[in-house]
Design an enzyme around this catalytic site. Structure first.
Site, short mmCIF file in Angstrom:
data_model
loop_
_atom_site.label_atom_id
_atom_site.label_comp_id
_atom_site.label_asym_id
_atom_site.label_seq_id
_atom_site.Cartn_x
_atom_site.Cartn_y
_atom_site.Cartn_z
N SER A 145 32.85 33.91 34.95
CA SER A 145 32.55 34.47 36.27
C SER A 145 33.30 35.76 36.54
O SER A 145 32.84 36.59 37.33
CB SER A 145 32.87 33.44 37.36
OG SER A 145 34.18 32.93 37.18
N HIS A 197 38.48 36.33 39.82
CA HIS A 197 37.31 37.02 40.35
C HIS A 197 37.68 38.39 40.90
O HIS A 197 36.94 39.36 40.71
CB HIS A 197 36.67 36.17 41.45
CG HIS A 197 36.05 34.91 40.94
ND1 HIS A 197 35.59 33.91 41.77
CD2 HIS A 197 35.81 34.47 39.67
CE1 HIS A 197 35.09 32.93 41.04
NE2 HIS A 197 35.22 33.25 39.77
#
Length: 405
Positions: A145, A197
């Site tokens: 991610s 992230h």
């Protein structure tokens, strides 16, 4: 590269056609991540602390391999499914723009830069003199991610959209889209890696600003790799996207940082406006960018408005010229084996010129033909121009109008 999926076909056929439309690198990443998860599931491997990105272990034990193992392993079935479903559209678009080999290099570059940002922020938080906190040093991040957030930033920069929809619920400014997604994921799923992230977003912004340009080789480097005998089998596959032959007609986004010259403006002005001035702003290039080391490749840019305007102006020039000569306008490079719009238009013109009777040449469009095409939903001005170019042939005019729309 994007086959037409017939709705009446069976599920297996439709899935096969969908899979064949995914470029080779994107599909390879999906397969590798999926196979790794299935193998771990079958053998009962759950010692993710050995493969995750753990800043403390990377620094104290110099376990650099964690930079790459952490993006290939996933913790659960939903984790790997969600990441791979998000990768397919993002990776496919970027691979068609950059090329397969170049995108692989960019993914490695983004993984390394994200890891460096992760280490730097973790060290600053752990050893700051005001409130030291070793939390991020002991955080174990895993999954693809982080790279996906970098791709989101890059794809948003290429899209040219001013707003983006967050799961279809509400629209946000495009320049804040990745950061708002970060906040939404953090609120919905508290066990996700905030720093992982965030560092992916920082890497994406660093790439779009051109900070990595000195680290990206020229086209000749990727051409040499693609011409290697080791990749000959892979290069011949229809899903492989070459990194050479950049789109000379494409417009690439540029960014500028507004410099605040007045000190009083910083202190007394709108805080939101001052913060926004440091975020990337899109500008329309006055001239087409033909050599950008960040976004080269055989493909097109994602800016639908620019490419549509380019094709429309080309088509109008062909219609007004009233000539089918191929020397007038040359078709741009096709994307991944697909025909371009002007290429299809040339085929239509050539076919129309070959099959139309000589007596119809130079005919004036009749009012009945114009009314028929207007009733089909086309604009009257475009209908008249199309009929003039088609020399009164309604079928050819419909084909021209469809290509133009």
């Amino acid at each position: 590269m994007r086959p037409n999926i017939v709705p009446e076909a069976g599920l297996q056929t439709r899935m096969g056609q969908w899979w064949e439309g995914i470029p080779v690198l994107t599909s390879a990443v999906v397969v590798v991540c999926g196979v790794i998860y299935l193998v771990c599931l079958l053998v009962g491997y759950d010692s993710f602390a050995e493969v995750c990105f753990w800043p403390s272990a990377v620094i104290s034990r110099f376990q650099v391999y964690r930079i790459f193992t952490s993006i290939l392993f996933h913790g659960s079935l939903l984790h790997v499914l969600f990441n791979m479903l998000a990768l397919v559209p993002l990776g496919s678009e970027l691979e068609r723009i950059m090329g397969s080999v170049r995108l692989l290099y960019i993914i490695v570059l983004l993984a390394i830069s994200s890891a460096l940002f992760h280490l730097l922020i973790a060290l600053l938080v752990a050893h700051n003199p005001f409130h030291p906190s070793p939390y991020f040093m002991d955080e174990c991040a895993i999954g693809f991610s982080g790279i996906l957030f970098s791709m989101i930033v890059i794809e948003t920069s290429l899209s040219g959209d001013q707003t983006r929809s967050v799961f279809g619920l509400f629209n946000v400014p495009a320049k804040w889209y990745a950061l708002i997604l970060l906040v939404v994921f953090q609120l919905v799923m508290s066990n996700v890696s905030l720093l992982g992230h965030l560092c992916g977003i920082l890497s994406g912004f660093a790439y779009t600003y051109g900070l990595f340009n000195v680290l990206i080789p020229g086209t000749s480097f990727f051409s040499a790799i693609e011409s290697s005998s080791y990749l000959s089998t892979c290069v011949r596959r229809p899903k492989f996207i070459m990194s050479t032959g950049g789109n000379g007609a494409g417009y690439l986004p540029t960014h500028s940082i507004q410099t605040v010259t007045s000190r009083s403006g910083v202190l007394s002005g709108n805080i939101w406006e001052n913060l926004s001035s440091w975020m990337p702003q899109r500008e329309s290039s006055a001239q087409p960018v033909t050599d950008d080391s960040r976004f080269p490749g055989r493909g097109r840019t994602l800016t639908s408005q620019t490419s549509t305007g380019n094709h429309d102006s080309t088509l109008q020039a062909r219609l007004l010229s009233g000539s089918n000569s191929p020397e007038r306008i040359s078709a741009p490079t096709a994307l991944g084996g697909e025909r371009s719009l002007t290429g299809r238009q040339s085929a239509v013109d050539a076919t129309a010129g070959a099959t139309r009777p000589i007596g119809q040449q130079g005919s004036i469009p009749s009012d009945e033909s114009v009314q028929k095409l207007v009733a089909m939903g086309f604009e009257k001005t475009q209908v008249e121009v199309a009929l003039a170019a088609a020399e009164g042939d309604i079928n050819v005019a419909v084909e021209i109008l469809s290509q133009q729309g």
